[in-house]
Design an enzyme around this catalytic site. Structure first.
Site, PDB file in Angstrom:
ATOM      1  N   ASP A 198       0.212  -4.871   4.635  1.00  0.00           N
ATOM      2  CA  ASP A 198      -1.185  -4.512   4.428  1.00  0.00           C
ATOM      3  C   ASP A 198      -2.016  -5.683   3.880  1.00  0.00           C
ATOM      4  O   ASP A 198      -3.185  -5.511   3.543  1.00  0.00           O
ATOM      5  CB  ASP A 198      -1.273  -3.284   3.504  1.00  0.00           C
ATOM      6  CG  ASP A 198      -2.448  -2.398   3.829  1.00  0.00           C
ATOM      7  OD1 ASP A 198      -2.990  -2.521   4.948  1.00  0.00           O
ATOM      8  OD2 ASP A 198      -2.847  -1.598   2.967  1.00  0.00           O
ATOM      9  N   ARG A 208     -11.090  -0.532   2.153  1.00  0.00           N
ATOM     10  CA  ARG A 208     -12.560  -0.599   2.085  1.00  0.00           C
ATOM     11  C   ARG A 208     -13.048  -0.762   0.656  1.00  0.00           C
ATOM     12  O   ARG A 208     -14.108  -1.326   0.406  1.00  0.00           O
ATOM     13  CB  ARG A 208     -13.143   0.643   2.775  1.00  0.00           C
ATOM     14  CG  ARG A 208     -12.774   1.935   2.129  1.00  0.00           C
ATOM     15  CD  ARG A 208     -12.957   3.153   3.041  1.00  0.00           C
ATOM     16  NE  ARG A 208     -11.879   3.318   4.016  1.00  0.00           N
ATOM     17  CZ  ARG A 208     -11.812   4.309   4.904  1.00  0.00           C
ATOM     18  NH1 ARG A 208     -12.777   5.216   4.971  1.00  0.00           N
ATOM     19  NH2 ARG A 208     -10.812   4.388   5.745  1.00  0.00           N
ATOM     20  N   ASP A 259      -5.691   6.400  -0.685  1.00  0.00           N
ATOM     21  CA  ASP A 259      -5.054   5.632   0.391  1.00  0.00           C
ATOM     22  C   ASP A 259      -6.097   4.920   1.264  1.00  0.00           C
ATOM     23  O   ASP A 259      -5.746   4.072   2.078  1.00  0.00           O
ATOM     24  CB  ASP A 259      -4.176   6.561   1.239  1.00  0.00           C
ATOM     25  CG  ASP A 259      -3.179   5.808   2.103  1.00  0.00           C
ATOM     26  OD1 ASP A 259      -3.022   4.585   1.888  1.00  0.00           O
ATOM     27  OD2 ASP A 259      -2.561   6.434   2.981  1.00  0.00           O
ATOM     28  N   LYS A 273       1.606   7.910   0.368  1.00  0.00           N
ATOM     29  CA  LYS A 273       1.987   7.954   1.782  1.00  0.00           C
ATOM     30  C   LYS A 273       3.346   8.635   1.940  1.00  0.00           C
ATOM     31  O   LYS A 273       4.157   8.600   1.026  1.00  0.00           O
ATOM     32  CB  LYS A 273       2.104   6.519   2.327  1.00  0.00           C
ATOM     33  CG  LYS A 273       0.789   5.823   2.566  1.00  0.00           C
ATOM     34  CD  LYS A 273       1.010   4.457   3.196  1.00  0.00           C
ATOM     35  CE  LYS A 273      -0.321   3.754   3.442  1.00  0.00           C
ATOM     36  NZ  LYS A 273      -1.169   4.438   4.439  1.00  0.00           N
ATOM     37  N   ASP A 317       0.844  -1.195   0.000  1.00  0.00           N
ATOM     38  CA  ASP A 317       0.000   0.000   0.000  1.00  0.00           C
ATOM     39  C   ASP A 317       0.877   1.241   0.000  1.00  0.00           C
ATOM     40  O   ASP A 317       1.326   1.691   1.050  1.00  0.00           O
ATOM     41  CB  ASP A 317      -0.928  -0.015   1.231  1.00  0.00           C
ATOM     42  CG  ASP A 317      -1.834   1.207   1.277  1.00  0.00           C
ATOM     43  OD1 ASP A 317      -1.925   1.916   0.257  1.00  0.00           O
ATOM     44  OD2 ASP A 317      -2.457   1.428   2.346  1.00  0.00           O
TER      45      ASP A 317
HETATM   46  N1  BES Z   1      -3.270   0.239   5.301  1.00  0.00           N
HETATM   47  C1  BES Z   1      -3.639   1.525   5.763  1.00  0.00           C
HETATM   48  C2  BES Z   1      -3.924   1.559   7.246  1.00  0.00           C
HETATM   49  C3  BES Z   1      -2.749   1.490   8.154  1.00  0.00           C
HETATM   50  C4  BES Z   1      -1.946   2.582   8.363  1.00  0.00           C
HETATM   51  C5  BES Z   1      -2.496   0.335   8.854  1.00  0.00           C
HETATM   52  C6  BES Z   1      -0.883   2.513   9.230  1.00  0.00           C
HETATM   53  C7  BES Z   1      -1.449   0.256   9.736  1.00  0.00           C
HETATM   54  C8  BES Z   1      -0.639   1.346   9.920  1.00  0.00           C
HETATM   55  C9  BES Z   1      -4.891   2.006   5.036  1.00  0.00           C
HETATM   56  O1  BES Z   1      -5.019   1.576   3.742  1.00  0.00           O
HETATM   57  C10 BES Z   1      -4.852   3.475   5.041  1.00  0.00           C
HETATM   58  O2  BES Z   1      -3.959   4.018   4.440  1.00  0.00           O
HETATM   59  N2  BES Z   1      -5.792   4.101   5.707  1.00  0.00           N
HETATM   60  C11 BES Z   1      -5.830   5.520   5.793  1.00  0.00           C
HETATM   61  C12 BES Z   1      -7.261   5.938   5.661  1.00  0.00           C
HETATM   62  C13 BES Z   1      -7.445   7.416   5.528  1.00  0.00           C
HETATM   63  C14 BES Z   1      -6.879   7.894   4.207  1.00  0.00           C
HETATM   64  C15 BES Z   1      -8.909   7.739   5.621  1.00  0.00           C
HETATM   65  C16 BES Z   1      -5.280   5.915   7.163  1.00  0.00           C
HETATM   66  O3  BES Z   1      -5.535   5.212   8.134  1.00  0.00           O
HETATM   67  O4  BES Z   1      -4.555   6.896   7.202  1.00  0.00           O
HETATM   68 ZN    ZN Z   2      -4.088  -0.129   3.231  1.00  0.00          ZN
HETATM   69 MN    MN Z   3      -4.014   2.862   2.399  1.00  0.00          MN
END
Ligand code: BES
Ligand code: ZN
Ligand code: MN
Length: 485
Positions: A282, A345, A341, A271, A264
């Protein structure tokens, strides 16, 4: 590793005996035996504070007696009659860390002397068997000194009588090792096609049915939301389905669905650089489903269980989905992708719709879904959401038995409006507040007709820092949950 049981200490044969020593009061049976054979050494060690027998402290004594062991490993269990899960885990981890490097083939562990607070001997035995085995996991295959890490231990005997509990603990550890291995593999090895090949391999090894839906098939089914995530990647996406059929023919299955983002980057909503390597983890939701499938195939319970993996790689490129793009999901609802990101979902929602065809008895999805869940619960509890109280209760029970912690989070309808979009039926992000909750709310829009729960394992699936590595969670919880069916 061969696992076996012994009942009475006096009958056991092994190269190494692991004996547990309380820091105060009467000695355990094994410690008393060693004490007698060594003119009171254990008592002296405790009195002189050379070996205080604190929780997880160890000391190796060679040549105590030739009766049934060439050496004994003393392991402290502290002053309390019964240990908390955390203490017991520490004790057993210390045992495994010591014995895996010693030159003994057979090891007997006087594990009957380790009492776990609030647990029956059988439940404690299953946990000890699991934790000991987990302590032997090594990530192999990428360093030149791998061969030196191979253990000499071939057989471990634990103390107890419940063969079924031993089998559960051992199979759970196998499943968790599989999940950890998949998790730890780098993103250039563990791609969506690699996960698909692992499913095919499980299919052959255990004679379970495996279906792979490629991008063409998913396009035909209208899974445009799932496909939008992998669009920027050279790696093709897959929906992977595995059917374990141990229950009655035609009986509806319990479904586990795993988020399998094999890397990811965030996509166009890229990111930041630091720790981005950890986004190879991920796919740990997917890995936990694979691990649970392995444990279940080993244990062969009477249940129908379908495993589904939504696998894709989230990359930026000229083909990648852009913020503001609108895609149509398999359910017919449109999604405005405000942040690429928030991709977990997006792959899960189409898989949740696809799963309807199995008329499932229950669906649990497992996903490293949000950083917000890490903020809320840290690395202790996985976040749990459910649209059904019975299912939530079953998961809590399984969590308790397996010492694999979860904490239930809210799904009030008030949160749902954070997902409103001006341009599509739903937006894919809910703003800065309650990020783990709004992610779960997004998923809930695609779970029309069945009992559903969601586990956000973003904080529990791996540890960062010096001991970086996948944890194997929540394989233990999921395996128990299915066994309880
Ligand atoms: N895989 C990430 C979530 C994540 C982040 C897991 C850090 C473990 C450590 C997910 O896909 C993600 O990036 N989520 C975003 C959502 C946001 C953009 C609404 C997040 O959590 O920042
Ligand atoms: Zn993710
Ligand atoms: Mn993500």
């Amino acid at each position: 590793m061969n696992m076996a049981l012994f009942d009475r200490l006096s009958t056991v044969q092994a190269d190494l005996l692991v004996a547990f020593v309380p820091s105060e009061g009467a000695l355990s049976e094994s410690a008393a035996w060693i004490d007698e054979n060594t003119q009171g050494q254990i008592s002296q060690l405790r009195e002189t504070s050379v070996f205080k027998a604190g929780v997880g402290q160890t000391l190796l004594l060679p040549g105590v007696s030739q009766d049934f062991a060439q050496a004994v490993l003393l392991v402290g269990i502290g002053k309390d009659a019964a240990l908390s899960d955390m203490q017991a885990r520490k004790v057993i981890a210390a045992v495994a860390a010591q014995i895996k490097g010693l030159p003994f083939a057979s090891v007997a562990i006087a594990s009957g002397e380790v009492e776990l607070k609030g647990r029956s001997p059988s439940d404690a035995l299953a946990l000890v068997a699991q934790w000991v085995n987990e302590g032997f996991y090594n990530f192999l295959g990428f360093k030149k000194d791998d061969a030196e890490k191979a253990t000499k231990v071939t057989t471990i005997q634990l103390q107890g009588t419940d063969e079924a509990a031993l089998a559960i603990g051992t199979a759970t550890a196998k499943g968790s090792a599989f999940a950890r291995q998949l998790g730890n593999l780098p993103g250039n090895v563990c791609t969506p096609s690699y996960l698909a090949s692992k499913a095919q391999q499980l299919g052959e090894d255990y004679s379970i049915e495996v279906e792979l839906l490629d991008e063409t098939k998913m396009d035909e089914l209208g899974m445009h939301c799932l496909l939008s995530v992998g669009r920027g990647s050279a790696q093709p996406s897959y929906l992977i389905v595995m059917h374990y059929r141990g229950g009655n023919e035609g009986e509806a299955p319990h479904v586990l669905l795993g988020k399998g983002i094999t890397f990811d980057t965030g996509g166009i909503s890229l990111k930041p650089g630091p720790k981005m390597d950890e986004m190879k983890y991920d796919m740990c939701g997917a890995a936990s489903v694979f691990g649970t499938m392995k444990a279940i195939c080993e244990l062969k319970p009477n249940v129908n269980f379908t495993a589904v993996i939504a696998a894709a790689e989230n990359m930026p490129s000229s083909r990648a989905t852009k913020p503001g793009d609108i895609v149509k999901t398999m359910s017919g609802q449109t999604v405005e992708i405000l942040n690429t990101d928030a991709e977990g979902r997006l792959v899960l929602c189409d898989a949740l719709t696809y799963i309807e065809r199995f008329k499932p008895k229950s669906v649990v999805d497992i996903a490293t879904l949000t950083g917000a869940c890490v903020v809320a619960l840290g690395s202790v509890n996985s976040g749990m959401y459910a649209n059904n109280d019975d299912l939530a209760a079953e998961l809590k029970t399984a969590s308790q038995t397996s010492a694999d912690k979860i904490w239930q989070m809210p799904l009030d309808e008030e949160y749902q409006q954070q997902l409103d979009s001006n341009f599509a039926d739903i937006g894919n992000i809910g703003g800065p507040e309650a990020g783990s909750v709004t992610a779960a709310c997004f998923l809930s829009r695609f779970t029309g007709s069945y009992s559903w729960a969601h586990l956000d394992i973003a904080g529990t699936a791996w540890t960062g820092g010096a001991a970086k590595g996948a944890s194997g969670r929540p394989v233990a919880l999921l395996t128990r949950y299915l066994l309880n069916k």
